[in-house]
Scaffold this active site. Structure first.
Site, PDB file in Angstrom:
ATOM      1  N   LYS A  10       0.865  -1.158  -0.079  1.00 22.49           N
ATOM      2  CA  LYS A  10      -0.069  -0.036   0.007  1.00 22.49           C
ATOM      3  C   LYS A  10       1.142   1.249   0.039  1.00 22.49           C
ATOM      4  O   LYS A  10       2.142   1.073   0.336  1.00 22.49           O
ATOM      5  CB  LYS A  10      -0.933   0.146   1.179  1.00 22.49           C
ATOM      6  CG  LYS A  10      -0.318   0.225   2.679  1.00 22.49           C
ATOM      7  CD  LYS A  10      -0.045   1.744   3.133  1.00 22.49           C
ATOM      8  CE  LYS A  10       0.740   1.660   4.359  1.00 22.49           C
ATOM      9  NZ  LYS A  10       1.452   2.862   4.779  1.00 22.49           N
ATOM     10  N   PRO A  94       9.692  -4.712  -0.195  1.00 24.02           N
ATOM     11  CA  PRO A  94      10.750  -4.311   0.778  1.00 24.02           C
ATOM     12  C   PRO A  94      10.392  -4.243   2.263  1.00 24.02           C
ATOM     13  O   PRO A  94       9.231  -4.106   2.473  1.00 24.02           O
ATOM     14  CB  PRO A  94      11.261  -3.111   0.236  1.00 24.02           C
ATOM     15  CG  PRO A  94      10.942  -2.944  -0.995  1.00 24.02           C
ATOM     16  CD  PRO A  94       9.574  -3.761  -1.254  1.00 24.02           C
ATOM     17  N   VAL A  95      11.116  -4.564   3.386  1.00 21.75           N
ATOM     18  CA  VAL A  95      10.646  -4.773   4.517  1.00 21.75           C
ATOM     19  C   VAL A  95      11.158  -3.275   5.183  1.00 21.75           C
ATOM     20  O   VAL A  95      11.927  -2.662   4.675  1.00 21.75           O
ATOM     21  CB  VAL A  95      11.522  -5.956   5.564  1.00 21.75           C
ATOM     22  CG1 VAL A  95      10.922  -7.253   4.875  1.00 21.75           C
ATOM     23  CG2 VAL A  95      12.791  -5.510   5.405  1.00 21.75           C
ATOM     24  N   GLY A  98       7.637   1.443   4.913  1.00 25.86           N
ATOM     25  CA  GLY A  98       6.249   2.349   4.767  1.00 25.86           C
ATOM     26  C   GLY A  98       5.314   1.572   3.852  1.00 25.86           C
ATOM     27  O   GLY A  98       4.470   2.531   3.441  1.00 25.86           O
ATOM     28  N   ALA A 100       3.867  -1.493   4.012  1.00 25.78           N
ATOM     29  CA  ALA A 100       2.862  -2.357   4.652  1.00 25.78           C
ATOM     30  C   ALA A 100       3.016  -3.893   4.252  1.00 25.78           C
ATOM     31  O   ALA A 100       2.103  -4.611   4.395  1.00 25.78           O
ATOM     32  CB  ALA A 100       1.309  -1.791   4.878  1.00 25.78           C
ATOM     33  N   GLY A 102       4.394  -6.414   6.089  1.00 24.66           N
ATOM     34  CA  GLY A 102       4.096  -7.368   6.921  1.00 24.66           C
ATOM     35  C   GLY A 102       2.582  -7.380   7.224  1.00 24.66           C
ATOM     36  O   GLY A 102       2.028  -8.375   7.430  1.00 24.66           O
ATOM     37  N   SER A 103       2.117  -6.167   7.262  1.00 29.09           N
ATOM     38  CA  SER A 103       0.713  -6.021   7.565  1.00 29.09           C
ATOM     39  C   SER A 103      -0.241  -6.862   6.517  1.00 29.09           C
ATOM     40  O   SER A 103      -1.218  -7.502   6.680  1.00 29.09           O
ATOM     41  CB  SER A 103       0.221  -4.691   7.820  1.00 29.09           C
ATOM     42  OG  SER A 103       0.713  -4.020   8.581  1.00 29.09           O
ATOM     43  N   ASP A 136      -2.354  -1.155  10.199  1.00 28.74           N
ATOM     44  CA  ASP A 136      -2.883  -1.385   8.817  1.00 28.74           C
ATOM     45  C   ASP A 136      -3.197  -2.518   8.434  1.00 28.74           C
ATOM     46  O   ASP A 136      -3.626  -2.605   7.409  1.00 28.74           O
ATOM     47  CB  ASP A 136      -1.132  -1.095   8.017  1.00 28.74           C
ATOM     48  CG  ASP A 136      -0.836   0.351   7.996  1.00 28.74           C
ATOM     49  OD1 ASP A 136      -1.668   1.153   8.188  1.00 28.74           O
ATOM     50  OD2 ASP A 136       0.428   0.344   7.775  1.00 28.74           O
TER      51      ASP A 136
END
Length: 284
Positions: A10, A94-95, A98, A100, A102-103, A136
């Site tokens: 996102k 990418p981790v 910004g 999201a 992981g969310s 998120d």
């Protein structure tokens, strides 16, 4: 039986913080939409009561620190599921960027396990479960374009923005969302982006209006801490992006581009400054 889920990234077209709440969270207003950069999850039921996660990415945790693991554990506990699951996570987002990632992985896990185990959980309930995992996650459960309020869990679906190209660039740094919010002084913010202006631009299908109403108050914290992010914003503007903003707490910067002819120049110019550059489309 296997199920497959896509977990898109996102971007925040608008991110405003109104105040710090008594519960320690921040009261926010955000406009979020998804782009066609996605992780992909494959889930398979296991006969024994365990959760196993694998990934081709060697830089992410595969245990309780992983949000997909936490999502699987939560849905198993709440629905009293005594079976196990094997989840393979094909990581592309990418981790700590910004975006999201992981969310979105957690949300995809909730959706996928709901199907795999035939739990018949409503989307609203999946969002409530997601809110326990992160602010998120509820949005990532539903996707689309939405205004998020509260701490991010109160969602209002709105029209999709007009289709455009999105160039994402992540400098080789990681930014902690908790650190950024911890340093933010909401009461001292002098300027706030216009939610009504952004909403009107989206509803009118005005690409130029969307670009002119981009705004993210977290830039006031992240940019002084990480000059590389400001440098990326400046480069992206000089290369011709129509609208440029940091997504979330950073460090990823995105540029909205209306004309395909500009995209290659922007991409090639950015590649001279950072390796992680992506050209994607909005998911409308």
């Amino acid at each position: 039986m296997k199920v497959y889920e896509k977990a898109p990234a996102k971007i925040n077209l608008l991110l405003d913080v109104l105040r710090k709440r008594e519960d320690g969270f921040h009261e926010v207003e955000m406009v979020m939409t998804m782009v066609d950069l996605a992780d992909r999850l494959e889930m398979e039921e296991l006969p024994r009561d365990t959760i196993i996660i694998s990934s081709q990415a060697g830089y992410i945790p595969l245990d309780e620190k992983n949000l997909a693991f936490q999502a699987a554990k939560l849905i198993k506990e709440r629905c009293d599921v005594r079976k196990g699951v094997y989840i393979h996570l094909d990581k592309n987002i990418p981790v700590a960027a910004g975006l999201a990632g992981g969310s979105s992985d957690a949300a995809a896990t909730l959706r996928g396990l709901n199907r795999l185990w035939g739990l018949d959980i409503s989307e609203d309930e999946l969002c409530r479960l997601g809110a326990e995992l992160g602010s998120d996650v509820p949005y990532c459960v539903t996707g689309g374009t939405a205004i998020a309020r509260g701490r991010g869990e109160k969602l209002e679906r709105i029209a999709s923005p007009p289709q455009c190209w999105v160039v994402l660039a992540k400098p080789p740094i990681n930014v902690s969302t908790a650190d950024v919010y911890g340093k933010l002084r909401a009461s001292e913010l002098k300027r706030h982006p216009s939610l009504s202006g952004m909403r009107a631009a989206i509803e009118e299908g005005s690409f130029s209006g969307i670009c002119s109403h981009l705004g993210n108050v977290l830039e006031s914290v992240t940019l002084p801490m990480y000059p590389e992010v400001m440098q990326l914003k400046d480069i992206m503007r000089r290369l011709g992006a129509d609208g440029v903003l940091m997504s979330g707490s950073g460090p990823t910067v995105f540029g909205l581009v209306g004309k395909e002819a500009k995209v290659s120049r922007i991409y090639n110019g950015l590649r001279g400054f950072c390796k992680e550059v992506y050209v994607v489309r909005m998911l409308t």
